[in-house]
Design a protein around this motif. Structure first.
Motif: not given
Ligand code: SAH
Length: 348
Positions: A84-87, A101-102, A152-157
């Motif tokens: 699920g990680s994205r670089k 990286v997320g 990009d994830f459209d999520m809260r960090i």
């Protein structure tokens, strides 16, 4: 996008602090509440043009566009890991690029951000160090990596670790300014404890960091408590002896009451021997700390190999026997070369 000649002449609004924006707002004869509105468009909403700042009068948008521009970050590439990680490879206006990286985990999303393009510290087991330092990043370039991942994830960090390329304490001011913007309710509003800086151990900056008012989290890459081993693995911090590091960390804990983390990548036959373990126990015992045992990640052309999982468990047990808490950190994104020590300046 702004035309190139304009970007070169005017200031990047993203690089400006709240105080500087307030100054500009006053200069333009605008009421002070405009500052907060502009900050929110830039930091929170991450707009790419002045026209998107819809609650500002058109005349103000025009005036801003005459004086400033909005620096853009391009995503040059993105790779997705099975976990699920994205670089991302992000490119700044001058063409310099860095990786970030997320790492999602349930409803949480942690970003690993870079503070420099490349790194000058030359740790022998790390891919980033191999190519040397290109340049330090500005506060806004550090901040923008995080915003890019959020969008990009459209999520809260929920957390940020300054553990990408570069040595944060070799770029102290920009790193701190980025942390403050991440912490700011007008920025991302991430709690200071969820903002972590990792250093290879630049002692004067550890001391400085301990005096900052915020409760940011500190991690130190230790990798060996034996001077000659650490000197060989981490030549960039040879001049800061383990003895001085020990004292600086003691002062840090006394002053902040916070528990720092030591990162320790287990390398077969190098820093995982019984002697090394004994030294590590002595270094940590009776101090406020947590040990993060990292599995050594593959770096192309490296002669180093990871220790076995059993050996990692031995380390956890022995450290526990002297009252030191240690955990084995699960590696994220290893299949896309996004794990610790694998970040480079271009995707290959
Ligand atoms: N320069 C800072 C920030 C980098 S954080 C620092 O040194 O702390 C990245 C972490 O990954 C550091 O602890 C680094 O030592 C570790 N690391 C580097 N190469 C690695 C590898 N091949 N395997 C596992 N960890 C590695």
């Amino acid at each position: 996008m702004q035309p190139q000649d304009v970007s070169q002449q005017t200031r990047d609004l993203r690089d400006m602090s709240t105080a500087e924006i307030a100054e500009l707002v006053a200069e333009l004869g605008q009421p002070s509440f405009r500052t907060k509105q502009i900050v929110s468009w830039v930091w929170e909403k991450n707009v790419s043009s002045f026209d998107e700042m819809t609650n500002l009068p058109k005349s103000l948008r025009t005036a801003l566009a005459e004086r400033c521009h909005l620096g853009a970050v391009d995503e040059a590439a993105c790779q997705r890991s099975k976990d699920g990680s994205r670089k991302y490879l992000v490119r700044f206006e001058d063409g310099t690029s860095v990786e970030c990286v997320g790492m999602p985990s349930g409803s949480r999303l942690t970003v690993c951000a870079s503070t420099q393009a490349g790194c000058g510290m030359k740790c022998s087991f790390c891919a980033t160090g191999a190519a040397g330092l290109t340049r330090s990043l500005s506060a806004s370039e550090i901040y923008q990596q995080v915003i890019h991942v959020r969008d990009d994830f459209d999520m809260r960090i929920t957390g940020v670790v300054m553990m990408g390329q570069g040595e944060p304490f070799a770029n102290y001011d920009a790193t701190l300014a980025a942390l403050r913007r991440l912490n700011d309710p007008n920025g991302l509003g991430i709690g200071a404890r969820h903002l972590t800086v990792s250093t290879c151990g630049i002692i004067p900056m550890i001391t400085r960091f301990s005096r900052e008012p915020e409760q940011f989290t500190l991690a130190v890459s230790l990798h060996s408590a034996v001077q000659r081993t650490r000197d060989a693995l981490m030549p960039g911090v040879r001049r800061y002896s383990l003895l001085r590091l020990y004292d600086a960390m003691g002062e840090y804990a006394d002053r902040t009451g916070r528990r720092p983390t030591y990162e320790y990548a287990l390398i077969k036959g190098v820093n995982d021997t019984d002697e090394e373990l004994t030294y590590l126990c002595d270094f940590c015992r009776d101090t406020l700390c947590h040990v993060n045992l990292i599995q050594l990640n593959d770096v192309a052309g490296s002669r180093f190999r990871p220790s076995s999982p059993e050996r990692a468990n031995d380390f956890v047990r022995r450290l526990a026997s002297v009252g030191v808490e240690a955990t084995i950190r699960r590696s994220r994104g290893a299949d896309i070369d996004a794990a610790c020590g694998q970040l480079k300046q271009r995707f290959t």
